[in-house]
Design a protein around this motif. Sequence first.
Motif, PDB file in Angstrom:
ATOM      1  N   LEU A  18       0.859  -1.179   0.000  1.00 41.65           N
ATOM      2  CA  LEU A  18       0.000   0.000   0.000  1.00 41.65           C
ATOM      3  C   LEU A  18       0.899   1.233   0.000  1.00 41.65           C
ATOM      4  O   LEU A  18       1.707   1.425   0.914  1.00 41.65           O
ATOM      5  CB  LEU A  18      -0.899  -0.009   1.241  1.00 41.65           C
ATOM      6  CG  LEU A  18      -2.157   0.852   1.259  1.00 41.65           C
ATOM      7  CD1 LEU A  18      -3.047   0.580   0.057  1.00 41.65           C
ATOM      8  CD2 LEU A  18      -2.930   0.615   2.551  1.00 41.65           C
ATOM      9  N   HIS A 164      -9.095  -1.540 -10.964  1.00 40.70           N
ATOM     10  CA  HIS A 164     -10.077  -1.234  -9.920  1.00 40.70           C
ATOM     11  C   HIS A 164     -11.265  -2.162 -10.160  1.00 40.70           C
ATOM     12  O   HIS A 164     -11.303  -2.880 -11.176  1.00 40.70           O
ATOM     13  CB  HIS A 164     -10.468   0.245  -9.934  1.00 40.70           C
ATOM     14  CG  HIS A 164     -10.787   0.802 -11.286  1.00 40.70           C
ATOM     15  ND1 HIS A 164     -12.053   0.802 -11.817  1.00 40.70           N
ATOM     16  CD2 HIS A 164      -9.989   1.366 -12.227  1.00 40.70           C
ATOM     17  CE1 HIS A 164     -12.041   1.347 -13.024  1.00 40.70           C
ATOM     18  NE2 HIS A 164     -10.787   1.704 -13.306  1.00 40.70           N
ATOM     19  N   PRO A 188      -6.688   3.023  -8.146  1.00 35.54           N
ATOM     20  CA  PRO A 188      -7.202   1.802  -7.510  1.00 35.54           C
ATOM     21  C   PRO A 188      -8.648   1.893  -7.055  1.00 35.54           C
ATOM     22  O   PRO A 188      -9.289   0.864  -6.826  1.00 35.54           O
ATOM     23  CB  PRO A 188      -6.262   1.604  -6.313  1.00 35.54           C
ATOM     24  CG  PRO A 188      -5.758   2.977  -6.002  1.00 35.54           C
ATOM     25  CD  PRO A 188      -5.622   3.654  -7.338  1.00 35.54           C
ATOM     26  N   LEU A 189      -9.163   3.118  -6.941  1.00 37.01           N
ATOM     27  CA  LEU A 189     -10.568   3.307  -6.568  1.00 37.01           C
ATOM     28  C   LEU A 189     -11.409   3.722  -7.763  1.00 37.01           C
ATOM     29  O   LEU A 189     -12.548   4.170  -7.614  1.00 37.01           O
ATOM     30  CB  LEU A 189     -10.685   4.365  -5.457  1.00 37.01           C
ATOM     31  CG  LEU A 189      -9.818   4.120  -4.212  1.00 37.01           C
ATOM     32  CD1 LEU A 189      -9.941   5.286  -3.245  1.00 37.01           C
ATOM     33  CD2 LEU A 189     -10.178   2.807  -3.539  1.00 37.01           C
ATOM     34  N   GLN A 213     -11.800   1.694   1.967  1.00 35.50           N
ATOM     35  CA  GLN A 213     -11.083   0.641   2.691  1.00 35.50           C
ATOM     36  C   GLN A 213     -11.425  -0.740   2.138  1.00 35.50           C
ATOM     37  O   GLN A 213     -10.547  -1.606   2.027  1.00 35.50           O
ATOM     38  CB  GLN A 213     -11.426   0.712   4.180  1.00 35.50           C
ATOM     39  CG  GLN A 213     -10.780   1.881   4.899  1.00 35.50           C
ATOM     40  CD  GLN A 213     -11.271   2.029   6.332  1.00 35.50           C
ATOM     41  OE1 GLN A 213     -12.378   1.586   6.675  1.00 35.50           O
ATOM     42  NE2 GLN A 213     -10.469   2.661   7.175  1.00 35.50           N
ATOM     43  N   LEU A 216      -9.562  -1.134  -1.218  1.00 35.49           N
ATOM     44  CA  LEU A 216      -8.123  -1.313  -0.992  1.00 35.49           C
ATOM     45  C   LEU A 216      -7.840  -2.678  -0.366  1.00 35.49           C
ATOM     46  O   LEU A 216      -6.850  -3.333  -0.712  1.00 35.49           O
ATOM     47  CB  LEU A 216      -7.584  -0.179  -0.122  1.00 35.49           C
ATOM     48  CG  LEU A 216      -7.597   1.193  -0.793  1.00 35.49           C
ATOM     49  CD1 LEU A 216      -7.221   2.280   0.215  1.00 35.49           C
ATOM     50  CD2 LEU A 216      -6.667   1.238  -2.002  1.00 35.49           C
ATOM     51  N   HIS A 219      -7.754  -5.113  -3.151  1.00 38.75           N
ATOM     52  CA  HIS A 219      -6.463  -5.106  -3.847  1.00 38.75           C
ATOM     53  C   HIS A 219      -5.435  -5.921  -3.060  1.00 38.75           C
ATOM     54  O   HIS A 219      -4.707  -6.740  -3.635  1.00 38.75           O
ATOM     55  CB  HIS A 219      -5.961  -3.670  -4.006  1.00 38.75           C
ATOM     56  CG  HIS A 219      -6.625  -2.894  -5.105  1.00 38.75           C
ATOM     57  ND1 HIS A 219      -6.432  -3.180  -6.432  1.00 38.75           N
ATOM     58  CD2 HIS A 219      -7.464  -1.825  -5.069  1.00 38.75           C
ATOM     59  CE1 HIS A 219      -7.125  -2.320  -7.178  1.00 38.75           C
ATOM     60  NE2 HIS A 219      -7.764  -1.496  -6.369  1.00 38.75           N
ATOM     61  N   ALA A 226      -1.202  -1.247  -4.421  1.00 35.45           N
ATOM     62  CA  ALA A 226      -2.137  -0.147  -4.694  1.00 35.45           C
ATOM     63  C   ALA A 226      -1.565   1.170  -4.190  1.00 35.45           C
ATOM     64  O   ALA A 226      -0.921   1.213  -3.136  1.00 35.45           O
ATOM     65  CB  ALA A 226      -3.492  -0.408  -4.040  1.00 35.45           C
ATOM     66  N   PRO A 228      -3.267   4.575  -3.605  1.00 38.83           N
ATOM     67  CA  PRO A 228      -4.324   5.583  -3.534  1.00 38.83           C
ATOM     68  C   PRO A 228      -3.752   6.969  -3.259  1.00 38.83           C
ATOM     69  O   PRO A 228      -2.652   7.118  -2.723  1.00 38.83           O
ATOM     70  CB  PRO A 228      -5.179   5.105  -2.364  1.00 38.83           C
ATOM     71  CG  PRO A 228      -4.219   4.359  -1.496  1.00 38.83           C
ATOM     72  CD  PRO A 228      -3.300   3.661  -2.456  1.00 38.83           C
ATOM     73  N   ASN A 239      -7.296   5.234   4.590  1.00 40.04           N
ATOM     74  CA  ASN A 239      -6.849   4.329   3.531  1.00 40.04           C
ATOM     75  C   ASN A 239      -5.812   3.342   4.055  1.00 40.04           C
ATOM     76  O   ASN A 239      -5.853   2.150   3.713  1.00 40.04           O
ATOM     77  CB  ASN A 239      -6.297   5.126   2.359  1.00 40.04           C
ATOM     78  CG  ASN A 239      -7.382   5.857   1.569  1.00 40.04           C
ATOM     79  OD1 ASN A 239      -8.566   5.585   1.721  1.00 40.04           O
ATOM     80  ND2 ASN A 239      -6.971   6.793   0.730  1.00 40.04           N
ATOM     81  N   ALA A 242      -6.934   0.182   5.764  1.00 37.28           N
ATOM     82  CA  ALA A 242      -7.439  -0.947   4.966  1.00 37.28           C
ATOM     83  C   ALA A 242      -6.581  -2.185   5.173  1.00 37.28           C
ATOM     84  O   ALA A 242      -7.059  -3.315   4.980  1.00 37.28           O
ATOM     85  CB  ALA A 242      -7.463  -0.571   3.484  1.00 37.28           C
TER      86      ALA A 242
END
Length: 276
Positions: A18, A164, A188-189, A213, A216, A219, A226, A228, A239, A242
């Motif tokens: 992340l 996504h 990613p969103l 969340q 993510l 992912h 990811a 974000p 975030n 997540a």
Amino acid sequence: MSQIPHLTLNNGVSIPQLGFGVFQVPPEETQRIVEDALEAGYRHIDTAAAYRNEAGVGAAIAASGIPREELFVTTKLRNGEQGSAHEAFQNSLKALGLDYVDLYLIHWPVPAQGLYTEAWQVLEKIYGNKEARAIGVSNFLEGHLDSVLAAGDVVPAVNQIEVHPTFQQTALAEKSRSLGIAVEAYSPLGQGADLQASTVTALAEERNATPAQIILAWHLATGTIAIPKSSTPERMQENLAAASITLDEAAVASINALEDGSRVGGDPATAAHSQL
């Protein structure tokens, strides 16, 4: 703070799964926003020469006091500089104020130029000189990957692509992973569009989580890196949290079922913007 999971790339380098992306972050706001992200707990920052905010990222890193070895920094080669990749890379290092980056990517293949395999050979030299701990590609489709593998000696460590819930590029992701190439999701969103999906909002309500969340966590559950983006510290922290959410197979499958071909970015088969 949630423990951020790491993946091991094909050359043994560890990458936080992340990260924090700075696409479309204005240069004059980048230092503040990245400082906030580092304060929130991010240790993986993704920028690009085309974003024109590498200097702000570098300033935030310098101001943070965080040891360099604790950070993972990615930047990317602009499309219009594929024919001068070595000079472009040196300019990125200078803008960032760093001696090396952790990951350097070719931003788009731009097949109409016919230069991406030549650029890849330059990236291999950068990697050999230890100025990048890993090298990879972004927006490369199956045929582009085949061309790079045929032209070079190093298998890309990462393919950063649009992924996504409503645009998963499953075949491309599977092809990348079959070659030992990690998949990293940008947008990613879905640039926010996927947050309204009823499946996502229902899962969020069940788990007392935010829709972001849940996506993510999806992912992370599927082995995707990811990155974000957010401009507010509260959302940055949300975030990151997540990483503490575990989705079972049924939840993952329900999000997988949202695929509907909703691309929000350019098509790598035809995209030819110079980024200059």
